[in-house]
Design an enzyme around this catalytic site. Structure first.
Site, short mmCIF file in Angstrom:
data_model
loop_
_atom_site.label_atom_id
_atom_site.label_comp_id
_atom_site.label_asym_id
_atom_site.label_seq_id
_atom_site.Cartn_x
_atom_site.Cartn_y
_atom_site.Cartn_z
N SER A 216 -91.79 35.17 65.55
CA SER A 216 -90.59 35.08 64.71
C SER A 216 -90.51 36.26 63.76
O SER A 216 -91.49 36.62 63.11
CB SER A 216 -90.59 33.78 63.91
OG SER A 216 -90.57 32.66 64.77
N ILE B 269 -99.67 31.45 58.76
CA ILE B 269 -99.47 32.89 58.77
C ILE B 269 -98.35 33.28 57.81
O ILE B 269 -98.31 34.39 57.29
CB ILE B 269 -99.18 33.37 60.21
CG1 ILE B 269 -100.41 33.08 61.08
CG2 ILE B 269 -98.84 34.85 60.24
CD1 ILE B 269 -100.19 33.33 62.56
N CYS C 282 -90.69 25.91 60.89
CA CYS C 282 -92.08 26.24 60.54
C CYS C 282 -92.54 25.39 59.35
O CYS C 282 -91.91 25.44 58.28
CB CYS C 282 -92.19 27.72 60.21
SG CYS C 282 -93.86 28.21 59.70
N ILE D 238 -91.88 20.67 70.38
CA ILE D 238 -91.81 20.69 68.92
C ILE D 238 -92.50 21.94 68.34
O ILE D 238 -93.33 22.56 69.02
CB ILE D 238 -92.50 19.45 68.32
CG1 ILE D 238 -93.94 19.34 68.84
CG2 ILE D 238 -91.70 18.21 68.65
CD1 ILE D 238 -94.76 18.20 68.25
N ASN D 239 -92.15 22.26 67.10
CA ASN D 239 -92.92 23.24 66.36
C ASN D 239 -94.20 22.54 65.88
O ASN D 239 -94.39 21.34 66.10
CB ASN D 239 -92.11 23.78 65.18
CG ASN D 239 -92.52 25.18 64.77
OD1 ASN D 239 -93.70 25.53 64.83
ND2 ASN D 239 -91.57 25.99 64.37
N THR E 37 -101.20 27.87 72.13
CA THR E 37 -102.58 27.75 71.68
C THR E 37 -103.60 27.86 72.80
O THR E 37 -104.67 28.44 72.62
CB THR E 37 -102.77 26.41 70.93
OG1 THR E 37 -101.83 26.33 69.85
CG2 THR E 37 -104.18 26.31 70.36
#
Length: 303
Positions: free
Chosen positions: A44, A69, A126, A188-189, A264
């Site tokens: 992003s 982050i 986020c 999903i986020n 991940t």
């Protein structure tokens, strides 16, 4: 057999690189494309540069990782140079993940990169973003609609909206995004925020103290969210969250996803995860008499 289509964008397979993992530059995005992904999504980025949070920004926990982050970004002017060098092959796509604090910021960034990518994904979800960004937008159906409307009215390429699971009813946000002009939803986020404390120092390990949870532990929640949203909207859904192997992909497809994003697991499985899952998914489809990905989408709703 593995070919699919999202918003008239053709993909060699339903496997996408999720935003935030190996998406900071053209070389890593091209590496993922060469490794067999159907599409790649950039990290992003925003209108202006944002340094994000200081290290440590990630920590391993049982079943996944916590990350904070802070939506670090070099700014759209810098990132455009990277996007110009991304080279999808036939039936592959590049997607820009963008964020902002206002509908106008989202719209500006989208317009700057519209000609460089096949689709745009709006990060309104986020859970560890600085105040005014991320989930503070995506948790509110009205704010979400304003952002989606501003972007969809300003660009001619498909707009994906990435949703947060950290709401009472994700279907409400999904329908709001659809009504505002979203062409597709990804969910999903990361879940949370969550925290891990160092028992020696007694302090939170992450510099930001808390972060978003991703990895295998969140997959059941993601599958349930996809299942619910699939029944609530009439636009495609992309599943995200804890995908390690072809069985996970099949679950998401059965729940209603038209494609999936992988993030991940690359940390443990390497970039080969895309080609390995593609091979195994094809074998599964042959053994269960599926001729296309489309035949699998929503199978979990038929019984």
């Amino acid at each position: 057999m593995l070919e699919c289509e999202i918003c008239n964008v053709k993909l060699k397979n339903p496997l996408m690189l999720a935003a935030g993992i190996m998406g900071s530059n053209a070389s890593s995005l091209n590496w993922i494309l060469r490794s067999g992904a159907g599409a790649v999504i950039s990290k992003s980025f925003s209108k202006e540069a944002n340094p994000g949070y200081h290290n440590p920004t990630t920590v391993e926990v049982t079943g996944g990782i916590l990350n904070a982050i802070g939506l670090s970004s070099p700014g759209v002017d810098v990132f455009k140079d990277e996007l110009k060098q991304v080279e999808p092959s036939t039936n592959q796509a590049s997607i820009a993940s963008i964020y902002g604090a206002t509908p106008e910021e989202f719209s500006y960034v989208a317009g700057e990169v519209e000609d460089l990518v096949n689709m745009i994904e709006l990060n309104v979800s986020c859970p560890h973003a600085m105040e005014g960004y991320g989930a503070s937008i995506g948790e509110d159906p009205v704010l979400t609609a304003k952002v989606v409307s501003a972007v969809s009215e300003s660009v001619d390429i498909p707009v994906i909206v990435k949703l947060t699971p950290n709401v009472t009813d994700i279907s409400v946000i999904a329908k709001s995004a659809e009504e505002a002009g979203a062409d597709c939803l990804s969910l999903i986020n990361s879940l949370g925020p969550g925290m891990k404390i160092d028992i020696v120092t007694g302090k939170p390990i992450l510099k930001n103290k808390f972060g978003g949870m991703s990895g295998p532990a969140i997959k059941p929640i993601a599958v349930k969210c996809v299942y619910d949203v699939y029944e609530a909207v009439n636009i495609p859904v992309i599943g995200v969250g804890g995908i390690l192997n072809y069985e996970d992909v099949v679950e998401f497809l059965y729940a209603g996803a038209s494609a999936v994003q992988i993030g991940t697991s690359i940390m443990n499985e390497g970039v080969e995860v895309f080609s390995n899952i593609s091979k195994d998914l094809k074998v599964f489809m042959e053994e269960h008499n599926f001729n296309s990905i489309g035949e699998m989408i929503g199978c979990g709703h038929k019984n």
